[in-house]
Design a protein around this motif. Structure first.
Motif, PDB file in Angstrom:
ATOM      1  N   CYS A  30       0.973  -1.280  -0.096  1.00 43.79           N
ATOM      2  CA  CYS A  30      -0.052  -0.021   0.132  1.00 43.79           C
ATOM      3  C   CYS A  30       0.774   1.328   0.067  1.00 43.79           C
ATOM      4  CB  CYS A  30      -0.895  -0.073   1.199  1.00 43.79           C
ATOM      5  SG  CYS A  30      -0.170   0.285   2.777  1.00 43.79           S
ATOM      6  N   GLU A  31       2.153   1.134   0.326  1.00 46.31           N
ATOM      7  CA  GLU A  31       3.188   2.015   0.137  1.00 46.31           C
ATOM      8  C   GLU A  31       3.081   3.210   1.299  1.00 46.31           C
ATOM      9  OE1 GLU A  31       3.992   3.626  -3.962  1.00 46.31           O
ATOM     10  OE2 GLU A  31       3.281   1.947  -4.702  1.00 46.31           O
ATOM     11  N   ALA A  52       5.574  -9.927   9.964  1.00 42.39           N
ATOM     12  CA  ALA A  52       4.752  -8.484  10.159  1.00 42.39           C
ATOM     13  C   ALA A  52       3.505  -8.581   9.090  1.00 42.39           C
ATOM     14  CB  ALA A  52       5.457  -7.359  10.300  1.00 42.39           C
ATOM     15  N   LEU A  53       2.410  -7.749   9.382  1.00 45.06           N
ATOM     16  CA  LEU A  53       1.272  -7.659   8.700  1.00 45.06           C
ATOM     17  C   LEU A  53       1.063  -6.145   8.767  1.00 45.06           C
ATOM     18  CD1 LEU A  53      -1.307 -10.209   9.499  1.00 45.06           C
ATOM     19  CD2 LEU A  53       0.138 -10.233   7.512  1.00 45.06           C
ATOM     20  N   CYS A  54       1.000  -5.312   7.589  1.00 43.34           N
ATOM     21  CA  CYS A  54       0.745  -3.737   7.635  1.00 43.34           C
ATOM     22  C   CYS A  54      -0.478  -3.459   8.338  1.00 43.34           C
ATOM     23  CB  CYS A  54       0.630  -3.616   6.199  1.00 43.34           C
ATOM     24  SG  CYS A  54       0.161  -1.953   5.854  1.00 43.34           S
ATOM     25  N   PRO A  55      -0.597  -2.535   9.121  1.00 48.71           N
ATOM     26  CA  PRO A  55      -1.545  -2.091   9.907  1.00 48.71           C
ATOM     27  C   PRO A  55      -2.657  -1.560   9.172  1.00 48.71           C
ATOM     28  CG  PRO A  55       0.311  -0.497  10.312  1.00 48.71           C
ATOM     29  CD  PRO A  55       0.717  -1.695   9.580  1.00 48.71           C
ATOM     30  N   TYR A  56      -2.442  -1.156   8.060  1.00 43.46           N
ATOM     31  CA  TYR A  56      -3.253  -0.636   7.026  1.00 43.46           C
ATOM     32  C   TYR A  56      -3.905  -1.452   5.992  1.00 43.46           C
ATOM     33  CZ  TYR A  56      -1.419   3.776   9.006  1.00 43.46           C
ATOM     34  OH  TYR A  56      -1.180   4.777   9.753  1.00 43.46           O
ATOM     35  N   CYS A  57      -3.251  -2.084   5.375  1.00 41.24           N
ATOM     36  CA  CYS A  57      -3.778  -3.109   4.301  1.00 41.24           C
ATOM     37  C   CYS A  57      -3.890  -4.578   4.783  1.00 41.24           C
ATOM     38  CB  CYS A  57      -3.124  -3.025   3.001  1.00 41.24           C
ATOM     39  SG  CYS A  57      -1.295  -3.397   2.863  1.00 41.24           S
ATOM     40  N   ILE A  59      -1.342  -6.914   4.405  1.00 41.08           N
ATOM     41  CA  ILE A  59      -0.852  -7.551   3.624  1.00 41.08           C
ATOM     42  C   ILE A  59       0.785  -7.720   4.329  1.00 41.08           C
ATOM     43  CG2 ILE A  59       0.240  -7.772   1.321  1.00 41.08           C
ATOM     44  CD1 ILE A  59      -2.554  -7.907   1.071  1.00 41.08           C
ATOM     45  N   ASP A  60       1.370  -9.052   4.060  1.00 37.63           N
ATOM     46  CA  ASP A  60       2.687  -9.219   4.631  1.00 37.63           C
ATOM     47  C   ASP A  60       3.838  -8.660   3.725  1.00 37.63           C
ATOM     48  OD1 ASP A  60       2.453 -11.081   2.477  1.00 37.63           O
ATOM     49  OD2 ASP A  60       3.197 -12.597   3.583  1.00 37.63           O
ATOM     50  N   SER A  61       3.809  -7.297   3.660  1.00 34.07           N
ATOM     51  CA  SER A  61       4.803  -6.756   2.916  1.00 34.07           C
ATOM     52  C   SER A  61       5.632  -5.760   3.611  1.00 34.07           C
ATOM     53  CB  SER A  61       4.135  -6.002   1.513  1.00 34.07           C
ATOM     54  OG  SER A  61       3.743  -7.196   0.710  1.00 34.07           O
ATOM     55  N   VAL A  62       5.935  -5.728   5.024  1.00 37.57           N
ATOM     56  CA  VAL A  62       6.406  -4.757   5.876  1.00 37.57           C
ATOM     57  C   VAL A  62       8.103  -4.925   5.638  1.00 37.57           C
ATOM     58  CG1 VAL A  62       6.512  -4.020   8.087  1.00 37.57           C
ATOM     59  CG2 VAL A  62       4.396  -4.576   7.020  1.00 37.57           C
ATOM     60  N   VAL A  63       8.412  -3.923   5.708  1.00 41.34           N
ATOM     61  CA  VAL A  63      10.033  -3.645   5.894  1.00 41.34           C
ATOM     62  C   VAL A  63      10.231  -2.579   6.707  1.00 41.34           C
ATOM     63  CG1 VAL A  63      10.669  -4.249   3.443  1.00 41.34           C
ATOM     64  CG2 VAL A  63       9.933  -2.146   3.712  1.00 41.34           C
ATOM     65  N   SER A  72       9.776   7.046   0.610  1.00 38.83           N
ATOM     66  CA  SER A  72       8.428   6.475  -0.466  1.00 38.83           C
ATOM     67  C   SER A  72       9.267   6.006  -1.497  1.00 38.83           C
ATOM     68  CB  SER A  72       7.581   7.677  -0.337  1.00 38.83           C
ATOM     69  OG  SER A  72       8.374   8.719  -0.910  1.00 38.83           O
ATOM     70  N   GLU A  73      10.169   6.513  -2.020  1.00 39.31           N
ATOM     71  CA  GLU A  73      10.709   5.939  -3.518  1.00 39.31           C
ATOM     72  C   GLU A  73      11.061   4.567  -3.321  1.00 39.31           C
ATOM     73  OE1 GLU A  73      11.870   8.719  -1.692  1.00 39.31           O
ATOM     74  OE2 GLU A  73      10.828  10.219  -3.031  1.00 39.31           O
ATOM     75  N   LEU A  74      11.557   4.147  -2.146  1.00 43.07           N
ATOM     76  CA  LEU A  74      11.954   2.710  -1.905  1.00 43.07           C
ATOM     77  C   LEU A  74      10.799   1.848  -2.180  1.00 43.07           C
ATOM     78  CD1 LEU A  74      14.066   0.284  -1.588  1.00 43.07           C
ATOM     79  CD2 LEU A  74      13.901   1.044   0.873  1.00 43.07           C
ATOM     80  N   LEU A  75       9.706   2.252  -1.255  1.00 45.15           N
ATOM     81  CA  LEU A  75       8.387   1.463  -1.289  1.00 45.15           C
ATOM     82  C   LEU A  75       7.641   1.495  -2.665  1.00 45.15           C
ATOM     83  CD1 LEU A  75       6.933   2.753   2.293  1.00 45.15           C
ATOM     84  CD2 LEU A  75       8.162   0.697   1.727  1.00 45.15           C
ATOM     85  N   SER A  76       8.060   2.569  -3.406  1.00 42.70           N
ATOM     86  CA  SER A  76       7.287   2.565  -4.681  1.00 42.70           C
ATOM     87  C   SER A  76       8.148   1.706  -5.838  1.00 42.70           C
ATOM     88  CB  SER A  76       7.213   4.100  -5.302  1.00 42.70           C
ATOM     89  OG  SER A  76       6.618   4.170  -6.562  1.00 42.70           O
ATOM     90  N   LEU A  77       9.330   1.827  -5.496  1.00 43.04           N
ATOM     91  CA  LEU A  77      10.172   0.668  -6.537  1.00 43.04           C
ATOM     92  C   LEU A  77       9.767  -0.633  -6.169  1.00 43.04           C
ATOM     93  CD1 LEU A  77      12.295   0.599  -8.585  1.00 43.04           C
ATOM     94  CD2 LEU A  77      13.968   0.827  -6.803  1.00 43.04           C
TER      95      LEU A  77
END
Length: 91
Positions: A30-31, A52-57, A59-63, A72-77
């Motif tokens: 969700c960036e 970890a699960l994202c508190p917003y979406c 999804i297990d895409s937390v770094v 935000s550039e790293l998350l977008s990439l």
């Protein structure tokens, strides 16, 4: 795919302790960026540490910012490399 995004993707699973020791975290699905303390939910893994699960979406895409400058550039990439590019490449 850059070395940084691949390394960070590897750290997006089995990362409970890593996230809990960090100040900031972000989700490359969700960036959104947020204080790591907002992460309260984790998915149980059969082996190894929970993920970890994202508190917003949720999804297990937390770094987190433990080993990299989180932007935000790293998350977008990472989103483009792991979600958009993979959706376009049906391999």
């Amino acid at each position: 795919m850059s070395n940084t995004t691949e390394q960070q993707h590897d750290k997006s699973s089995h990362n409970k302790r890593h996230v809990q020791k960090s100040d900031r975290a972000g989700c490359f699905y969700c960036e959104k960026m947020f204080p790591a303390s907002k992460v309260k939910d984790f998915t149980k893994e059969r082996k190894g540490e929970d993920t970890a699960l994202c508190p917003y979406c949720r999804i297990d895409s937390v770094v987190c910012d433990k080993d990299v400058i989180l932007t935000s550039e790293l998350l977008s990439l990472m989103h483009q490399e792991w979600f958009t590019a993979h959706a376009e490449d049906p391999k």
